[in-house]
Design a protein around this motif. Sequence first.
Motif, PDB file in Angstrom:
ATOM      1  N   TYR A 280     -21.441  35.413 -13.675  1.00 31.94           N
ATOM      2  CA  TYR A 280     -20.800  36.710 -13.748  1.00 31.94           C
ATOM      3  C   TYR A 280     -21.886  37.764 -13.630  1.00 31.94           C
ATOM      4  O   TYR A 280     -23.020  37.563 -14.063  1.00 31.94           O
ATOM      5  CB  TYR A 280     -20.061  36.902 -15.079  1.00 31.94           C
TER       6      TYR A 280
ATOM      7  N   GLU B 108     -17.824  46.287 -17.377  1.00 36.21           N
ATOM      8  CA  GLU B 108     -17.347  44.976 -17.760  1.00 36.21           C
ATOM      9  C   GLU B 108     -17.939  43.882 -16.876  1.00 36.21           C
ATOM     10  O   GLU B 108     -18.323  44.141 -15.745  1.00 36.21           O
ATOM     11  CB  GLU B 108     -15.800  44.930 -17.681  1.00 36.21           C
TER      12      GLU B 108
ATOM     13  N   TYR C 259      -2.926  34.071 -19.630  1.00 35.52           N
ATOM     14  CA  TYR C 259      -3.944  33.957 -20.675  1.00 35.52           C
ATOM     15  C   TYR C 259      -4.497  35.349 -20.982  1.00 35.52           C
ATOM     16  O   TYR C 259      -4.726  36.169 -20.071  1.00 35.52           O
ATOM     17  CB  TYR C 259      -5.109  33.071 -20.233  1.00 35.52           C
TER      18      TYR C 259
ATOM     19  N   PHE D  53      -7.614  37.178 -23.511  1.00 36.35           N
ATOM     20  CA  PHE D  53      -8.804  36.896 -24.320  1.00 36.35           C
ATOM     21  C   PHE D  53      -9.299  38.188 -24.949  1.00 36.35           C
ATOM     22  O   PHE D  53      -9.293  39.249 -24.311  1.00 36.35           O
ATOM     23  CB  PHE D  53      -9.930  36.338 -23.436  1.00 36.35           C
TER      24      PHE D  53
ATOM     25  N   TYR E  99     -12.953  39.545 -26.510  1.00 35.82           N
ATOM     26  CA  TYR E  99     -14.388  39.271 -26.663  1.00 35.82           C
ATOM     27  C   TYR E  99     -15.052  40.444 -27.380  1.00 35.82           C
ATOM     28  O   TYR E  99     -14.572  41.569 -27.338  1.00 35.82           O
ATOM     29  CB  TYR E  99     -15.079  39.152 -25.298  1.00 35.82           C
TER      30      TYR E  99
ATOM     31  N   LEU F  96     -16.469  35.058 -27.639  1.00 36.17           N
ATOM     32  CA  LEU F  96     -15.019  34.976 -27.626  1.00 36.17           C
ATOM     33  C   LEU F  96     -14.490  35.037 -29.052  1.00 36.17           C
ATOM     34  O   LEU F  96     -14.928  34.269 -29.912  1.00 36.17           O
ATOM     35  CB  LEU F  96     -14.578  33.670 -26.969  1.00 36.17           C
TER      36      LEU F  96
ATOM     37  N   TYR G   8      -8.086  33.706 -28.133  1.00 34.65           N
ATOM     38  CA  TYR G   8      -7.348  33.807 -26.888  1.00 34.65           C
ATOM     39  C   TYR G   8      -5.930  33.288 -27.051  1.00 34.65           C
ATOM     40  O   TYR G   8      -5.632  32.471 -27.935  1.00 34.65           O
ATOM     41  CB  TYR G   8      -8.082  33.163 -25.718  1.00 34.65           C
TER      42      TYR G   8
ATOM     43  N   ASP H 292      -6.743  29.664 -29.884  1.00 33.07           N
ATOM     44  CA  ASP H 292      -8.009  29.406 -30.567  1.00 33.07           C
ATOM     45  C   ASP H 292      -8.518  30.716 -31.151  1.00 33.07           C
ATOM     46  O   ASP H 292      -8.843  31.631 -30.409  1.00 33.07           O
ATOM     47  CB  ASP H 292      -9.014  28.834 -29.566  1.00 33.07           C
TER      48      ASP H 292
ATOM     49  N   SER I 176      -6.211  36.131 -17.425  1.00 32.82           N
ATOM     50  CA  SER I 176      -6.361  35.199 -16.307  1.00 32.82           C
ATOM     51  C   SER I 176      -5.042  34.483 -16.053  1.00 32.82           C
ATOM     52  O   SER I 176      -4.139  34.451 -16.895  1.00 32.82           O
ATOM     53  CB  SER I 176      -7.465  34.179 -16.582  1.00 32.82           C
TER      54      SER I 176
ATOM     55  N   VAL J 157      -3.939  30.710 -14.608  1.00 33.94           N
ATOM     56  CA  VAL J 157      -4.414  29.383 -14.215  1.00 33.94           C
ATOM     57  C   VAL J 157      -3.471  28.831 -13.156  1.00 33.94           C
ATOM     58  O   VAL J 157      -2.277  28.687 -13.391  1.00 33.94           O
ATOM     59  CB  VAL J 157      -4.466  28.426 -15.423  1.00 33.94           C
TER      60      VAL J 157
ATOM     61  N   HIS K  26      -6.697  24.196 -10.375  1.00 37.70           N
ATOM     62  CA  HIS K  26      -8.025  24.186 -10.986  1.00 37.70           C
ATOM     63  C   HIS K  26      -8.686  25.558 -10.881  1.00 37.70           C
ATOM     64  O   HIS K  26      -9.841  25.715 -11.249  1.00 37.70           O
ATOM     65  CB  HIS K  26      -8.913  23.140 -10.300  1.00 37.70           C
TER      66      HIS K  26
ATOM     67  N   GLU L  77      -9.155  29.481 -11.693  1.00 41.44           N
ATOM     68  CA  GLU L  77      -8.900  30.508 -12.700  1.00 41.44           C
ATOM     69  C   GLU L  77     -10.049  31.489 -12.687  1.00 41.44           C
ATOM     70  O   GLU L  77     -11.209  31.084 -12.659  1.00 41.44           O
ATOM     71  CB  GLU L  77      -8.783  29.887 -14.099  1.00 41.44           C
ATOM     72  N   THR L  78      -9.758  32.750 -12.698  1.00 40.27           N
ATOM     73  CA  THR L  78     -10.785  33.787 -12.846  1.00 40.27           C
ATOM     74  C   THR L  78     -10.353  34.710 -13.961  1.00 40.27           C
ATOM     75  O   THR L  78      -9.207  35.149 -13.992  1.00 40.27           O
ATOM     76  CB  THR L  78     -10.945  34.597 -11.549  1.00 40.27           C
ATOM     77  N   GLN L  79     -11.267  34.978 -14.874  1.00 40.30           N
ATOM     78  CA  GLN L  79     -10.976  35.938 -15.937  1.00 40.30           C
ATOM     79  C   GLN L  79     -11.349  37.331 -15.460  1.00 40.30           C
ATOM     80  O   GLN L  79     -12.465  37.559 -14.980  1.00 40.30           O
ATOM     81  CB  GLN L  79     -11.747  35.585 -17.209  1.00 40.30           C
TER      82      GLN L  79
ATOM     83  N   PHE M 212     -11.853  41.180 -16.624  1.00 41.64           N
ATOM     84  CA  PHE M 212     -12.134  41.940 -17.830  1.00 41.64           C
ATOM     85  C   PHE M 212     -11.660  43.384 -17.700  1.00 41.64           C
ATOM     86  O   PHE M 212     -11.717  43.979 -16.623  1.00 41.64           O
ATOM     87  CB  PHE M 212     -13.640  41.954 -18.110  1.00 41.64           C
ATOM     88  N   GLY M 213     -11.230  43.934 -18.832  1.00 46.42           N
ATOM     89  CA  GLY M 213     -10.978  45.358 -18.900  1.00 46.42           C
ATOM     90  C   GLY M 213     -12.282  46.115 -19.069  1.00 46.42           C
ATOM     91  O   GLY M 213     -13.346  45.501 -19.226  1.00 46.42           O
TER      92      GLY M 213
END
Lengths: 111, 115
Positions: A36, A43, B31, B33, B35, B45, B48, B56, B95, B97, B100, B102-104, B106-107
């Motif tokens: 990243y 961000e 999803y 999350f 952080y 983290l 999430y 978790d 994200s 899913v 396979h 997946e990209t997160q 972010f704000g």
Amino acid sequence: RKEVEQDPGPFNVPEGATVAFNCTYSNSASQSFFWYRQDCRKEPKLLMSVYSSGNEDGRFTAQLNRASQYISLLIRDSKLSDSATYLCVSRNTGTASKLTFGTGTRLQVTL
Amino acid sequence: DAGVIQSPRHEVTEMGQEVTLRCKPISGHDYLFWYRQTMMRGLELLIYFNNNVPIDDSGMPEDRFSAKMPNASFSTLKIQPSEPRDSAVYFCASSLVTGHQETQYFGPGTRLLVL
């Protein structure tokens, strides 16, 4: 010991140089890896995924060595706009979507 | 497309006060999350959610922190009471899913300063 470790830098390189960052991970269950990019006061954004066979995206090349638990990012022909912090990221088997971030390596490209 | 939206962007408060951070994930993402990022500890983290259910929360530092996701388009992270050591940038990410992949995403983050 942190699960993902990186040299914090900063790496100061002239424009046009080639620079490489390394990252090690301690959890053998780590399955997927990413780089990243985070600009100052912004961000994080996905730069590229890291595949076992190595992969390239323009000037950027990522490598994975599972035996040594080591990941690398190579940037060729550095641009001023490459100045940022590069975060090494792992995702473990069985923990879908949970990412573990390194603290990042700071790159400063200068004229 | 609107990305992940967070509010407020900056928050300055006094120790002991309640702080509520808000997040709107990207529409359709399943999803979400939360952080926290500091110079010393990097990006950690906290918790999430998957389909609005907390999966978790082992990263939540202590009982002063709580997070909710009442629906697919909104989540809050609350700190009560706040302490100076909570000062950090808090990021929300979402994200989707698919197989396979997946990209997160972010704000922009909320910069919190507790005096």
